[in-house]
Motif scaffolding. Sequence first.
Motif, mmCIF file in Angstrom:
data_model
loop_
_atom_site.group_PDB
_atom_site.id
_atom_site.type_symbol
_atom_site.label_atom_id
_atom_site.label_comp_id
_atom_site.label_asym_id
_atom_site.label_seq_id
_atom_site.Cartn_x
_atom_site.Cartn_y
_atom_site.Cartn_z
ATOM 1 N N ARG A 104 27.133 45.705 2.276
ATOM 2 C CA ARG A 104 27.908 45.686 3.520
ATOM 3 C C ARG A 104 28.046 47.106 4.054
ATOM 4 O O ARG A 104 28.426 48.014 3.326
ATOM 5 C CB ARG A 104 29.291 45.108 3.266
ATOM 6 C CG ARG A 104 29.238 43.675 2.835
ATOM 7 C CD ARG A 104 29.726 42.806 3.949
ATOM 8 N NE ARG A 104 29.740 41.439 3.531
ATOM 9 C CZ ARG A 104 29.263 40.487 4.277
ATOM 10 N NH1 ARG A 104 28.759 40.756 5.442
ATOM 11 N NH2 ARG A 104 29.308 39.249 3.864
ATOM 12 N N VAL A 105 27.719 47.279 5.315
ATOM 13 C CA VAL A 105 27.847 48.571 5.964
ATOM 14 C C VAL A 105 29.006 48.492 6.933
ATOM 15 O O VAL A 105 29.161 47.507 7.657
ATOM 16 C CB VAL A 105 26.543 48.929 6.713
ATOM 17 C CG1 VAL A 105 26.689 50.235 7.447
ATOM 18 C CG2 VAL A 105 25.387 48.975 5.745
ATOM 19 N N ASN A 117 27.202 51.452 11.651
ATOM 20 C CA ASN A 117 25.978 50.667 11.536
ATOM 21 C C ASN A 117 25.215 50.638 12.864
ATOM 22 O O ASN A 117 25.647 50.006 13.818
ATOM 23 C CB ASN A 117 26.320 49.245 11.097
ATOM 24 C CG ASN A 117 25.104 48.439 10.743
ATOM 25 O OD1 ASN A 117 23.986 48.787 11.087
ATOM 26 N ND2 ASN A 117 25.323 47.344 10.039
ATOM 27 N N PRO A 118 24.042 51.288 12.924
ATOM 28 C CA PRO A 118 23.273 51.278 14.175
ATOM 29 C C PRO A 118 22.682 49.916 14.526
ATOM 30 O O PRO A 118 22.264 49.704 15.658
ATOM 31 C CB PRO A 118 22.172 52.312 13.924
ATOM 32 C CG PRO A 118 22.066 52.427 12.459
ATOM 33 C CD PRO A 118 23.418 52.093 11.893
#
Length: 142
Positions: free
Chosen positions: A75-76, A81-82
């Motif tokens: 999980r980012v 997150n891009p």
Amino acid sequence: MHWVSGMWWIAVGALLIGELLTGTFYLLMVACGCIAGGLVRVAGGSVELQWAIAALVAALAVYLLQRSRRGRAVRVNPEHNPDINLDIGATLDVAGWRDGAARAMYRGAEWDVELAPGESEHAGRFRIVAVRGSRLVVRDAT
């Protein structure tokens, strides 16, 4: 007990349809177990052996899936997150800073901008590294 042979293949079909609807890969692993059970049936194994092999293959397949890269989804944080926020990685120009905060034109509007930890205040080009609400967090782009 001839009907047991057909039940394995019906179960495989139902599990594959369920997998197509969910996309988790776990039902696919259980379907592999059912295929193994069906193959034991074709080879003439007893019903108990069919169930034991099916359970063993399914459990092993699920275990291997969990240990794989696909089973350990990382999980980012969405603000970094891009893939979620396409502004991350874009650049903007900041004319001046006041206590680590500024206002800058970006995409045709003025945005609140803050420096990422460890960055120094100076005018110039900055790269967006995070978005917190309506505030852009930036690092020096040079």
